[in-house]
Design a protein around this motif. Sequence first.
Motif, PDB file in Angstrom:
ATOM      1  N   SER A 139      -5.167  -0.465  19.217  1.00  0.00           N
ATOM      2  CA  SER A 139      -4.264  -1.355  18.490  1.00  0.00           C
ATOM      3  C   SER A 139      -4.743  -1.587  17.061  1.00  0.00           C
ATOM      4  CB  SER A 139      -4.158  -2.704  19.219  1.00  0.00           C
ATOM      5  OG  SER A 139      -5.433  -3.308  19.336  1.00  0.00           O
ATOM      6  N   ASP A 140      -6.024  -1.271  16.794  1.00  0.00           N
ATOM      7  CA  ASP A 140      -6.577  -1.455  15.455  1.00  0.00           C
ATOM      8  C   ASP A 140      -6.566  -0.182  14.620  1.00  0.00           C
ATOM      9  OD1 ASP A 140      -7.220  -4.196  15.670  1.00  0.00           O
ATOM     10  OD2 ASP A 140      -9.016  -3.712  16.826  1.00  0.00           O
ATOM     11  N   PHE A 141      -6.459   0.970  15.275  1.00  0.00           N
ATOM     12  CA  PHE A 141      -6.471   2.246  14.565  1.00  0.00           C
ATOM     13  C   PHE A 141      -5.398   3.169  15.138  1.00  0.00           C
ATOM     14  CE2 PHE A 141     -10.845   0.701  14.028  1.00  0.00           C
ATOM     15  CZ  PHE A 141     -10.957   0.772  12.640  1.00  0.00           C
ATOM     16  N   ALA A 142      -4.606   3.728  14.247  1.00  0.00           N
ATOM     17  CA  ALA A 142      -3.481   4.566  14.678  1.00  0.00           C
ATOM     18  C   ALA A 142      -3.910   5.956  15.107  1.00  0.00           C
ATOM     19  CB  ALA A 142      -2.464   4.674  13.542  1.00  0.00           C
ATOM     20  N   ILE A 143      -5.145   6.335  14.800  1.00  0.00           N
ATOM     21  CA  ILE A 143      -5.592   7.691  15.104  1.00  0.00           C
ATOM     22  C   ILE A 143      -6.979   7.672  15.754  1.00  0.00           C
ATOM     23  CG2 ILE A 143      -4.297   8.722  13.201  1.00  0.00           C
ATOM     24  CD1 ILE A 143      -7.010   8.837  11.653  1.00  0.00           C
ATOM     25  N   HIS A 144      -7.331   8.816  16.343  1.00  0.00           N
ATOM     26  CA  HIS A 144      -8.711   9.027  16.787  1.00  0.00           C
ATOM     27  C   HIS A 144      -9.386   9.927  15.764  1.00  0.00           C
ATOM     28  CE1 HIS A 144     -12.226   9.843  19.229  1.00  0.00           C
ATOM     29  NE2 HIS A 144     -12.033  11.147  19.013  1.00  0.00           N
ATOM     30  N   LYS A 145     -10.592   9.538  15.350  1.00  0.00           N
ATOM     31  CA  LYS A 145     -11.327  10.327  14.364  1.00  0.00           C
ATOM     32  C   LYS A 145     -12.805  10.342  14.720  1.00  0.00           C
ATOM     33  CE  LYS A 145     -13.157   8.783  10.724  1.00  0.00           C
ATOM     34  NZ  LYS A 145     -14.467   9.458  10.924  1.00  0.00           N
ATOM     35  N   PRO A 146     -13.365  11.497  15.021  1.00  0.00           N
ATOM     36  CA  PRO A 146     -14.787  11.545  15.359  1.00  0.00           C
ATOM     37  C   PRO A 146     -15.678  11.281  14.152  1.00  0.00           C
ATOM     38  CG  PRO A 146     -13.826  13.748  15.365  1.00  0.00           C
ATOM     39  CD  PRO A 146     -12.699  12.802  15.141  1.00  0.00           C
ATOM     40  N   ALA A 147     -16.893  10.818  14.402  1.00  0.00           N
ATOM     41  CA  ALA A 147     -17.861  10.574  13.337  1.00  0.00           C
ATOM     42  C   ALA A 147     -18.120  11.857  12.565  1.00  0.00           C
ATOM     43  CB  ALA A 147     -19.161  10.044  13.930  1.00  0.00           C
ATOM     44  N   GLY A 148     -18.166  11.736  11.234  1.00  0.00           N
ATOM     45  CA  GLY A 148     -18.432  12.892  10.387  1.00  0.00           C
ATOM     46  C   GLY A 148     -17.190  13.623   9.933  1.00  0.00           C
ATOM     47  N   MET A 172     -26.305  12.112   5.254  1.00  0.00           N
ATOM     48  CA  MET A 172     -25.701  10.912   4.663  1.00  0.00           C
ATOM     49  C   MET A 172     -24.907  10.135   5.711  1.00  0.00           C
ATOM     50  SD  MET A 172     -23.086  10.599   1.383  1.00  0.00           S
ATOM     51  CE  MET A 172     -24.314  10.850   0.119  1.00  0.00           C
ATOM     52  N   PHE A 173     -24.175  10.839   6.558  1.00  0.00           N
ATOM     53  CA  PHE A 173     -23.362  10.186   7.573  1.00  0.00           C
ATOM     54  C   PHE A 173     -24.220   9.514   8.651  1.00  0.00           C
ATOM     55  CE2 PHE A 173     -19.959  13.625   6.641  1.00  0.00           C
ATOM     56  CZ  PHE A 173     -19.631  12.972   5.458  1.00  0.00           C
ATOM     57  N   GLN A 174     -25.426  10.028   8.870  1.00  0.00           N
ATOM     58  CA  GLN A 174     -26.339   9.394   9.821  1.00  0.00           C
ATOM     59  C   GLN A 174     -27.050   8.187   9.202  1.00  0.00           C
ATOM     60  OE1 GLN A 174     -28.946  12.215  12.040  1.00  0.00           O
ATOM     61  NE2 GLN A 174     -27.655  13.802  11.161  1.00  0.00           N
ATOM     62  N   VAL A 175     -27.337   8.269   7.912  1.00  0.00           N
ATOM     63  CA  VAL A 175     -28.037   7.182   7.223  1.00  0.00           C
ATOM     64  C   VAL A 175     -27.147   5.960   7.070  1.00  0.00           C
ATOM     65  CG1 VAL A 175     -28.967   6.469   4.970  1.00  0.00           C
ATOM     66  CG2 VAL A 175     -29.704   8.623   6.005  1.00  0.00           C
ATOM     67  N   PHE A 176     -25.867   6.183   6.838  1.00  0.00           N
ATOM     68  CA  PHE A 176     -24.960   5.062   6.567  1.00  0.00           C
ATOM     69  C   PHE A 176     -24.963   3.996   7.664  1.00  0.00           C
ATOM     70  CE2 PHE A 176     -20.505   3.388   6.867  1.00  0.00           C
ATOM     71  CZ  PHE A 176     -20.632   2.446   5.845  1.00  0.00           C
ATOM     72  N   PRO A 177     -24.752   4.319   8.951  1.00  0.00           N
ATOM     73  CA  PRO A 177     -24.779   3.264   9.978  1.00  0.00           C
ATOM     74  C   PRO A 177     -26.145   2.594  10.108  1.00  0.00           C
ATOM     75  CG  PRO A 177     -24.543   5.432  10.984  1.00  0.00           C
ATOM     76  CD  PRO A 177     -24.356   5.620   9.520  1.00  0.00           C
ATOM     77  N   MET A 178     -27.223   3.330   9.812  1.00  0.00           N
ATOM     78  CA  MET A 178     -28.550   2.724   9.806  1.00  0.00           C
ATOM     79  C   MET A 178     -28.660   1.689   8.690  1.00  0.00           C
ATOM     80  SD  MET A 178     -31.630   2.701  11.155  1.00  0.00           S
ATOM     81  CE  MET A 178     -31.874   4.292  11.985  1.00  0.00           C
ATOM     82  N   MET A 179     -28.155   2.049   7.506  1.00  0.00           N
ATOM     83  CA  MET A 179     -28.187   1.120   6.375  1.00  0.00           C
ATOM     84  C   MET A 179     -27.304  -0.093   6.645  1.00  0.00           C
ATOM     85  SD  MET A 179     -29.753   0.844   3.445  1.00  0.00           S
ATOM     86  CE  MET A 179     -30.157   2.518   2.918  1.00  0.00           C
ATOM     87  N   GLU A 180     -26.185   0.136   7.313  1.00  0.00           N
ATOM     88  CA  GLU A 180     -25.310  -0.981   7.689  1.00  0.00           C
ATOM     89  C   GLU A 180     -26.086  -2.035   8.477  1.00  0.00           C
ATOM     90  OE1 GLU A 180     -20.765  -0.244   8.660  1.00  0.00           O
ATOM     91  OE2 GLU A 180     -22.072   1.069   9.817  1.00  0.00           O
ATOM     92  N   GLN A 181     -26.883  -1.587   9.439  1.00  0.00           N
ATOM     93  CA  GLN A 181     -27.639  -2.511  10.277  1.00  0.00           C
ATOM     94  C   GLN A 181     -28.703  -3.251   9.465  1.00  0.00           C
ATOM     95  OE1 GLN A 181     -28.599  -1.085  14.421  1.00  0.00           O
ATOM     96  NE2 GLN A 181     -27.845   0.857  13.619  1.00  0.00           N
TER      97      GLN A 181
END
Length: 282
Positions: free
Chosen positions: A37-46, A104-113
Amino acid sequence: MSENTNLVAKEVRISMQADCQNCFGLCCTALNIVASSDFAIHKPAGTPCPNLQANFSCQIHHELRNKGFNGCTVYDCLGAGQWVSQTTFHGQDWRANPEIADTMFQVFPMMEQLYEMIAYVAEAMSYEISQHLYDQLQEQLEKLQHLTKLDANTLLAIDILQIRLPINALLVKTSEHIRQKKVLNNRRKISYRGADWMGKNLKGKDLSATELRGAYLIAANLENADLREVDFIGADLRDANIRGANLSTAMFLTQMQINSALGNSATKLPYYLKMPLHWIRK
């Protein structure tokens, strides 16, 4: 602890704002999105969102809610995106430099935390607490800020759980200290950690100084409720009605939690949060 130290901590917390113009669309690319209900699509990480343009802006930015992307209007990285883009990777974008994309895509969620923890610690330091507790929080803040400056590979080797544990203990101490002041003369129950209050009618209730860590408040009616000094870490406020509620001194709220709730111009928010653009202004 001086008033100046409180102000410095407040400034750190207030400064943690996302700057999408200096980010390479990391939230639109690095994160996994499940159709709901929050996202109209499915999109895998990366995988880049199909709405992400060549200049890293969103082609449906002003129509996100109408097109089924409510989750995008709720999301907030606290500034982690632009830091990874401009500091960790020195302004190199993943499209022009595909060899750095996966890292970069792996670092981003780490930096988020790390940014989330910095936000909580800086907020805790802004309260009237003992000098000893303040010093312990400051030590953790300095460690976190140091970690954000590490190179990408070193960041990915971090054990984030071991970093969280001492910080969580200090945040609990801060919460108990602040809330205890409020409840010394109040005999009602003050801890509802993990409570299932989905859809519960709490309109106008005095819930001040209550612990609602990890509570499920989805679609709960908290209209005009007194939510001052409430500990909201990890609470789910999706579609919770907080119109007219007083959260002015609520603790450990995030912009994402507020963005997911239903409020209005009468809702009183903590000093570091902004009223979402999609709230009804009346």
